[in-house]
Design an enzyme around this catalytic site. Structure first.
Site, PDB file in Angstrom:
ATOM      1  CD  GLU A  63      -0.259  -6.341   0.471  1.00  0.00           C
ATOM      2  OE1 GLU A  63       0.416  -5.314   0.573  1.00  0.00           O
ATOM      3  OE2 GLU A  63      -1.503  -6.341   0.586  1.00  0.00           O
ATOM      4  CD  GLU A  68      -3.170  -7.896   4.727  1.00  0.00           C
ATOM      5  OE1 GLU A  68      -3.329  -6.713   4.362  1.00  0.00           O
ATOM      6  OE2 GLU A  68      -2.064  -8.370   5.019  1.00  0.00           O
TER       7      GLU A  68
HETATM    8  C1  NOJ Z   1      -1.562  -4.819   3.280  1.00  0.00           C
HETATM    9  C2  NOJ Z   1      -0.426  -5.132   4.200  1.00  0.00           C
HETATM   10  O1  NOJ Z   1      -0.166  -6.499   4.152  1.00  0.00           O
HETATM   11  C3  NOJ Z   1      -0.696  -4.679   5.621  1.00  0.00           C
HETATM   12  O2  NOJ Z   1       0.479  -4.824   6.341  1.00  0.00           O
HETATM   13  C4  NOJ Z   1      -1.224  -3.265   5.624  1.00  0.00           C
HETATM   14  O3  NOJ Z   1      -1.381  -2.768   6.913  1.00  0.00           O
HETATM   15  C5  NOJ Z   1      -2.547  -3.251   4.881  1.00  0.00           C
HETATM   16  N1  NOJ Z   1      -2.304  -3.638   3.518  1.00  0.00           N
HETATM   17  C6  NOJ Z   1      -3.228  -1.893   4.867  1.00  0.00           C
HETATM   18  O4  NOJ Z   1      -2.477  -0.980   4.143  1.00  0.00           O
END
Ligand code: NOJ
Length: 468
Positions: free
Chosen positions: A168, A360
């Site tokens: 990200e 994710e």
């Molecule tokens: C994306 C992130 O990569 C992760 O670290 C985070 O906990 C989740 N989103 C939820 O916000």
């Protein structure tokens, strides 16, 4: 749509994800170098409740127990990240043998239990020592990341074959260096953020090359960006096209776009409309970097949580329909928009022509142990079923999707929200460190066991049945 089987392919990668700073603990200076989140957490008011990742889920001490829980859930794969300053306390130079040994042991434990490690090299725990030297704004930053990548690849690539470079970039730049809500809490100009984004994609490219050239076992690699996703309000050609434009456009704040990052990495160029701006802010020879940035990639990893409902406005331009008062939301307040996996996968495949892997997807929920000692989280079960149905629809339309990693394996340190958002399939009592599989973990096990067939059944029945 006619001949789909309603199941997922037998080699579909069913996984769960977590990241180093969010679960590891083991953060004393004798154990690893300091990262920007250690410092940020000590600044009053930056993290909710004054929480820090100093202890987190004590995963460095409890990883064996955690791997057993993954096994009990039937996970085929686990997406983990490596903490850069645990490997190189100063970011470059001297290696911390004890730190590398932790990852060695974790990888061995996963493999011994039939779980494939998918390794992310950078998930936001940036070494303080390098931050002091200018961090991602320093032109040398891509070489620092390459050096670190080389150390990890030399050590783990005899066993690890699945790699992600960076997680990200949109978020760690946009809210770490734009709004200042995340570490290191800076508010840089948009020009500086764009300069940083260039260094980050260059770091990705150098790291990808290192992996390709030095891995001992044939690697497969990608990265794990996030971005805006449009969901068409209807299935009319016009609305679908408006949602597509929203997904691949660069909007008002280009840092949040898919294409500021995806285009250089996959095409070796910036989106046309951003080129004049890049010419203005980047160093004169930036085009020469693009060959390095654009390395062969095996898949398009992407973190997708929610999307914007879009219809074609005047001139066919995307017009966002704001969520209404009745829109379902997670504990975090994020809208529940399950079709996002269908359209996100489709639009990103159309653009980049690489198999999609959802790195994710998940939701936070107000979970607790009930009187019987169980954690019942029907909302998460419903979320999983709906989102996987959405993903399956993309596959019905011949979009190649390799796998799905649920975020997260276990409740953990949710960045600026501290321990106040629970995203896990496993409940963690942050006082006692007691782990409890939530109903959703049993549900997910059943999904995996049935190759996804059970997502089409009544969710309350499948989860209850599986838990007995
Ligand atoms: C994306 C992130 O990569 C992760 O670290 C985070 O906990 C989740 N989103 C939820 O916000």
């Amino acid at each position: 749509m006619s001949n789909h089987t309603r199941t997922f392919p037998s080699d579909f990668v069913w996984g769960a994800a977590a990241s180093s700073y969010q679960i590891e603990g083991g953060a004393e200076p004798s154990q690893r170098g300091q990262c920007i989140w250690d410092e940020f957490g000590r600044r009053p008011g930056m993290v909710r409740g004054g929480d820090t990742g100093r202890v987190a889920c004590e995963h460095v001490d409890r990883y064996k127990e955690d791997v057993q829980l993954m096994k009990a859930m039937g996970l085929k794969a686990y997406r983990l990240s490596i903490c850069w300053p645990r490997v190189l306390p100063d970011g470059t130079g001297k290696v911390n043998e004890q730190g590398l040994a932790f990852y060695d042991n974790l990888i061995d434990e996963l493999l011994a239990n039939g779980i494939e490690p998918w390794v992310t090299l950078y998930h936001w725990d940036y070494p303080v020592a390098l931050h002091r030297r200018g961090g991602w704004l320093n032109p040398a930053s891509s070489d620092w990341f390459a050096e670190y990548s080389r150390v990890v690849v030399d050590r783990l690539s005899d066993r690890v074959t699945k790699w992600f470079t960076i997680n990200e970039p949109q978020v760690f730049i946009g809210i770490g260096f734009g709004t200042g809500e995340h570490a290191p809490g800076m508010k840089l100009s948009m020009d500086d953020q764009l300069r940083m984004s260039h260094n980050v994609v260059l770091a990705h490219g150098k790291s990808a090359r290192i992996i390709r050239e030095h891995a001992k076992k044939e690697p497969m690699l990608g990265w794990a960006p996030v971005g805006v996703c449009g969901i068409p309000a209807t299935e009319s050609v016009e609305d679908i096209d408006a949602a597509r434009q929203h997904t691949i456009g660069t909007g008002e704040n280009p840092i949040w776009s898919n294409t500021l990052f995806g285009d250089p990495v996959f095409f070796g160029s910036y989106p046309e409309q951003l080129e004049p701006r890049m010419d203005k802010v980047l160093h004169a020879g930036w085009r020469n970097d693009m060959k390095t940035v654009c390395q062969p990639m095996d898949f398009y990893g992407v973190n997708i949580y929610r999307g914007d409902l879009v219809r074609a406005g005047q001139d066919g331009k995307p017009s966002i329909i704001p969520p209404g008062v009745g829109t379902p939301r997670s504990d975090f307040g994020w809208e529940i928009t399950p079709d996002v996996l269908r359209w996100g996968a489709q639009f990103l495949f159309e653009r980049y022509q690489k198999p999609i892997i959802i790195t994710e997807n998940g939701m936070s929920n107000a979970d607790w142990l009930d009187l019987s000692g169980r954690v019942q989280d029907p909302q998460r079960i419903d979320y999983i079923a709906r989102h996987l149905r959405g993903l399956r629809l993309a596959m019905d339309d011949d979009i190649p999707v390799m796998g799905y990693f649920h975020w997260s394996l276990m409740d953990n340190f949710e960045w600026a929200e501290g321990y106040h958002q629970r995203f896990g399939l496993i409940h963690v009592d942050f006082v006692t460190q007691q782990r409890t599989l939530k109903s959703s973990a049993y549900y997910y096990r059943n999904v995996i066991e049935t190759d996804g067939a059970s997502i089409w059944e009544n969710t309350s029945r499948t989860s209850e049945g599986a838990e007995q």
